[in-house]
Design a protein around this motif. Sequence first.
Motif, mmCIF file in Angstrom:
data_model
loop_
_atom_site.group_PDB
_atom_site.id
_atom_site.type_symbol
_atom_site.label_atom_id
_atom_site.label_comp_id
_atom_site.label_asym_id
_atom_site.label_seq_id
_atom_site.Cartn_x
_atom_site.Cartn_y
_atom_site.Cartn_z
ATOM 1 N N ARG A 127 23.944 52.887 24.662
ATOM 2 C CA ARG A 127 24.986 52.802 25.703
ATOM 3 C C ARG A 127 26.034 53.898 25.509
ATOM 4 N NH1 ARG A 127 26.604 46.601 27.244
ATOM 5 N NH2 ARG A 127 24.528 45.661 27.190
ATOM 6 N N ARG A 128 26.451 54.095 24.234
ATOM 7 C CA ARG A 128 27.448 55.122 23.963
ATOM 8 C C ARG A 128 26.904 56.507 24.321
ATOM 9 N NH1 ARG A 128 28.052 51.902 19.204
ATOM 10 N NH2 ARG A 128 30.015 50.731 19.254
ATOM 11 N N ALA A 129 25.649 56.747 23.959
ATOM 12 C CA ALA A 129 25.048 58.044 24.271
ATOM 13 C C ALA A 129 24.987 58.253 25.779
ATOM 14 C CB ALA A 129 23.651 58.126 23.666
ATOM 15 N N ALA A 130 24.656 57.188 26.507
ATOM 16 C CA ALA A 130 24.589 57.279 27.957
ATOM 17 C C ALA A 130 25.958 57.611 28.542
ATOM 18 C CB ALA A 130 24.064 55.974 28.540
ATOM 19 N N PHE A 131 26.970 56.908 28.063
ATOM 20 C CA PHE A 131 28.310 57.131 28.593
ATOM 21 C C PHE A 131 28.808 58.536 28.274
ATOM 22 C CE2 PHE A 131 32.927 56.750 28.719
ATOM 23 C CZ PHE A 131 33.103 56.096 29.923
ATOM 24 N N ALA A 132 28.509 59.013 27.048
ATOM 25 C CA ALA A 132 28.926 60.368 26.666
ATOM 26 C C ALA A 132 28.287 61.415 27.578
ATOM 27 C CB ALA A 132 28.557 60.634 25.211
ATOM 28 N N ARG A 186 36.755 54.441 33.939
ATOM 29 C CA ARG A 186 37.223 53.377 33.055
ATOM 30 C C ARG A 186 36.528 52.057 33.387
ATOM 31 N NH1 ARG A 186 42.147 56.384 33.282
ATOM 32 N NH2 ARG A 186 42.742 55.421 35.250
ATOM 33 N N ARG A 187 36.315 51.803 34.669
ATOM 34 C CA ARG A 187 35.618 50.576 35.050
ATOM 35 C C ARG A 187 34.183 50.592 34.519
ATOM 36 N NH1 ARG A 187 34.240 48.208 41.140
ATOM 37 N NH2 ARG A 187 33.252 46.285 40.391
ATOM 38 N N VAL A 188 33.506 51.737 34.625
ATOM 39 C CA VAL A 188 32.137 51.833 34.121
ATOM 40 C C VAL A 188 32.116 51.654 32.610
ATOM 41 C CG1 VAL A 188 30.203 53.445 33.785
ATOM 42 C CG2 VAL A 188 31.273 53.226 36.031
ATOM 43 N N ALA A 189 33.126 52.193 31.904
ATOM 44 C CA ALA A 189 33.202 52.004 30.456
ATOM 45 C C ALA A 189 33.242 50.516 30.116
ATOM 46 C CB ALA A 189 34.431 52.727 29.894
ATOM 47 N N GLU A 190 34.006 49.747 30.897
ATOM 48 C CA GLU A 190 34.056 48.303 30.668
ATOM 49 C C GLU A 190 32.700 47.659 30.933
ATOM 50 O OE1 GLU A 190 37.130 46.819 33.145
ATOM 51 O OE2 GLU A 190 38.739 47.919 32.141
ATOM 52 N N LEU A 191 32.039 48.094 32.013
ATOM 53 C CA LEU A 191 30.732 47.535 32.338
ATOM 54 C C LEU A 191 29.707 47.859 31.254
ATOM 55 C CD1 LEU A 191 30.618 48.422 36.152
ATOM 56 C CD2 LEU A 191 30.942 46.149 35.148
ATOM 57 N N PHE A 192 29.866 49.011 30.597
ATOM 58 C CA PHE A 192 28.963 49.392 29.510
ATOM 59 C C PHE A 192 29.347 48.719 28.190
ATOM 60 C CE2 PHE A 192 27.054 52.244 32.289
ATOM 61 C CZ PHE A 192 26.077 53.018 31.679
ATOM 62 N N GLY A 193 30.415 47.925 28.219
ATOM 63 C CA GLY A 193 30.856 47.260 27.000
ATOM 64 C C GLY A 193 31.566 48.191 26.051
ATOM 65 N N LEU A 194 32.158 49.234 26.575
ATOM 66 C CA LEU A 194 32.805 50.249 25.745
ATOM 67 C C LEU A 194 34.308 50.244 25.952
ATOM 68 C CD1 LEU A 194 30.298 53.197 26.321
ATOM 69 C CD2 LEU A 194 30.379 51.608 24.395
ATOM 70 N N ASP A 195 34.879 49.148 26.347
ATOM 71 C CA ASP A 195 36.316 49.073 26.567
ATOM 72 C C ASP A 195 37.039 49.477 25.291
ATOM 73 O OD1 ASP A 195 38.700 48.620 27.782
ATOM 74 O OD2 ASP A 195 38.738 46.468 27.345
ATOM 75 N N GLY A 196 37.860 50.524 25.396
ATOM 76 C CA GLY A 196 38.545 51.034 24.218
ATOM 77 C C GLY A 196 37.765 52.099 23.489
ATOM 78 N N GLU A 197 36.490 52.287 23.871
ATOM 79 C CA GLU A 197 35.672 53.329 23.237
ATOM 80 C C GLU A 197 35.326 54.434 24.221
ATOM 81 O OE1 GLU A 197 32.342 51.999 20.883
ATOM 82 O OE2 GLU A 197 33.032 49.935 21.005
ATOM 83 N N GLY A 198 35.987 54.462 25.372
ATOM 84 C CA GLY A 198 35.605 55.401 26.427
ATOM 85 C C GLY A 198 35.764 56.851 26.058
ATOM 86 N N GLU A 199 36.678 57.137 25.128
ATOM 87 C CA GLU A 199 36.883 58.541 24.771
ATOM 88 C C GLU A 199 35.836 58.962 23.751
ATOM 89 O OE1 GLU A 199 38.947 60.578 26.193
ATOM 90 O OE2 GLU A 199 39.625 58.976 27.508
ATOM 91 N N MET A 200 34.671 59.400 24.223
ATOM 92 C CA MET A 200 33.578 59.814 23.347
ATOM 93 C C MET A 200 33.823 61.231 22.834
ATOM 94 S SD MET A 200 31.347 57.318 23.188
ATOM 95 C CE MET A 200 32.781 56.265 23.018
ATOM 96 N N THR A 201 33.437 61.494 21.605
ATOM 97 C CA THR A 201 33.581 62.839 21.053
ATOM 98 C C THR A 201 32.400 63.698 21.461
ATOM 99 O OG1 THR A 201 32.461 62.179 19.032
ATOM 100 C CG2 THR A 201 34.856 61.977 19.064
#
Length: 738
Positions: free
Chosen positions: A684-689, A710-725
């Motif tokens: 999921r994190r890789a997809a969001f990045a 930000r809404r999609v980040a929540e849907l991906f379960g990444l609330d608070g992790e949206g800022e990917m490196t």
Amino acid sequence: MENLKLPAGPMSGLVTSAVEYLVDAGQRSVLFLDIMRQRGDQYREHVAQTAPHVLQYAAELITDGRKLDEPVNYALVRIIPPKNVAIDMRRRPFVVVDPRAGHGPGIGGFKADSEIGVAMKAGHPCYFIGFLPEPMPGQTIERIARAEAKFLETVISRHPDADGKPCVIGNCQAGWAIMILASLRPELFGPLIIAGAPLAYWAGVHGKYPMRYSGGLLGGSWLTALTSDLGAGKFDGAWLVQNFENQNPSNTLWTKQYNVYSKVDTEADRYLDFERWWGGHVNLNAEEIQFIVDELFIGNNLAAGRIEMSDGEKVDLRNIRSPIVVFCSKGDNVTPPQQALDWILDCYADVDEIRAYGQTIVYTIHESIGHLGIFVSGGVANKEHAEFSSNIDLIDVLPPGLYEATFEARGSETLNADLATGQWVMRCEARTLGDIRAMGGNSPEDERRFATAKRISELNLAAYQKFVQPWIKKMVTPEAANWARGMHPLRMQYEAFSSQNPWMSMVKAAADRAEEKRRPVSQDNPFLAFQEQVSKQIVHALDSWRDAQEALSETLFLNVYGSPALQAAVGIDPNAVPTRRREMSDEHRAMLESRIAELRAKIGDGGLREAAIRALLYIGSARGMVDERSIEALRQVRRDHAGSRMTLSEFKMLVREQFFMLLLDREGAVAAIPRLLPEDMNRRRAAFAAMREVLSASADITGERANRLRRVAELFGLDGEGEMTSNVAPFDPQARAS
């Protein structure tokens, strides 16, 4: 005499300038006449060839249309790329179809910076469909369409591993021809690029583009039939070229020649190259030209769906399934933007109806280039055509709708400039039918005028065919027709200055001497400035004469065919509000409803790739445009994936399905995203990045796009992790969910 000296002072300088100018003018005159001689000799050599053309590339004959079961004078050739050009056989082939509008073939590959040239630079295999000067007996527009379908089948069979069906470019007359074929055989086509092609033949605005009035002012197509009968069943293409010439008398009668005369030391090669094509007149069968005039230019039946093939199948442009790129120009007085684009208004009620037919239409409007410049200008080739060639996959995967392609110069300040090819950044911006209507068009009164002209044409043609045509056909012999063609003024101007004229042998000898003793005038010579001023006055006078003629033509047409009495006499209701737009058929509506139900049922189906594409479309739609840098970023994600990949057509289908789901039920489709995601949070994190990488490729993520991200980040379960490196592994949008 040896002691004679010119007086000092201003008079001496003026005399010196006069002598300098007269020597230069005399030499230029002789050299100019010799260029005319070369033009005449070139013309004679060109027309003597069996297959004359102006292609600047070597070519291999693939299919000779004369050997088909229904022979035509068309042929398919493969363009052999130059040694310094690398072709990727996995890329979709490009097929350039040349216009048969009176001139010979080859204009699409007229020079290195051409439609063919830029397509090969982008790595695409290229093919060319050209023609011979003489039509085959019994050849018709429908038979040519069937032959071109066979040509495309051949191209497709030669590239089984290509990532998509051929991209087909139709210039001018070839544009409407391939639109007809694409409506009949949509499975053969990838994206279509229609350059300078008229599709809505009555369209225009008052005060401009008077060529659309010609049919009515001549009383309709009876004159076309007469010309074909005087040609013993063949229509001389020189008359079509004459029509082009008449649109710009200042260029025809003065500027074109004066430009060579004034720059005689540098312009000869360019002028002779162009004249070899411009003077390569070809013939059409009577049946071909009559179809073109009756069904298209006077009848305006193409967009209205009233053209019927011999087997009863009707031509419906809404059947085309491939993206259509329409390239036109405000400076084109042969095919103005209204004639290139208003077919869209005839076929669709709004953008939603365009989408309902699964159609993608992209248009771009040049501000000033003329009709021929659309095909032959090096600047246009290196900008618009190069961008279309480099980004054809972008165009192919665009969600259905109406877009305008815009181009921004790439510079040092361009964000992620390495993701853009060439010197420009192309983006496709969403548009509505209101944007096309804003360009101007016909009023209901204008539509009645053209409908009246069409009816008058039908009556006059019927009268000619009944009372005059039988006599003309008995009187005209093939020999007489050939003699008449040879005496056409456009042909005579080439013949008169060729070496067949005994006087021109003296010109050649004089030109050789002038070349040896050439003394160009200095650019600050006052007599040269006076020459330029006289030239401008001549151009102004000819342009004023043209403007007066055009204003008179428009006034005559509007008043004659706007007469309520005439309209009523030929069966046109003077009070009716005409419309050519067709309603959606019951069959298509039923199919659409079935498809909608199917898509609604599939909103919760799929995996990570469906979720990622749906999220990308949801976020990206807030911007209302697609940029080539974003598509290139997505393409790199696909390229970096080591596993199995979807084909471009499969990827296109995926994008379209997710787009339509969002269109039908945006909230429901977005809310269903978590159901499509795998349990693996790393994926999921890789997809969001990867989504962030694609979305930020062309612009910073701000405003509504940031809110949706930000809404999609929540849907991906990444609330608070949206800022990917940046070191997060890239996401492959085609990988299946585990």
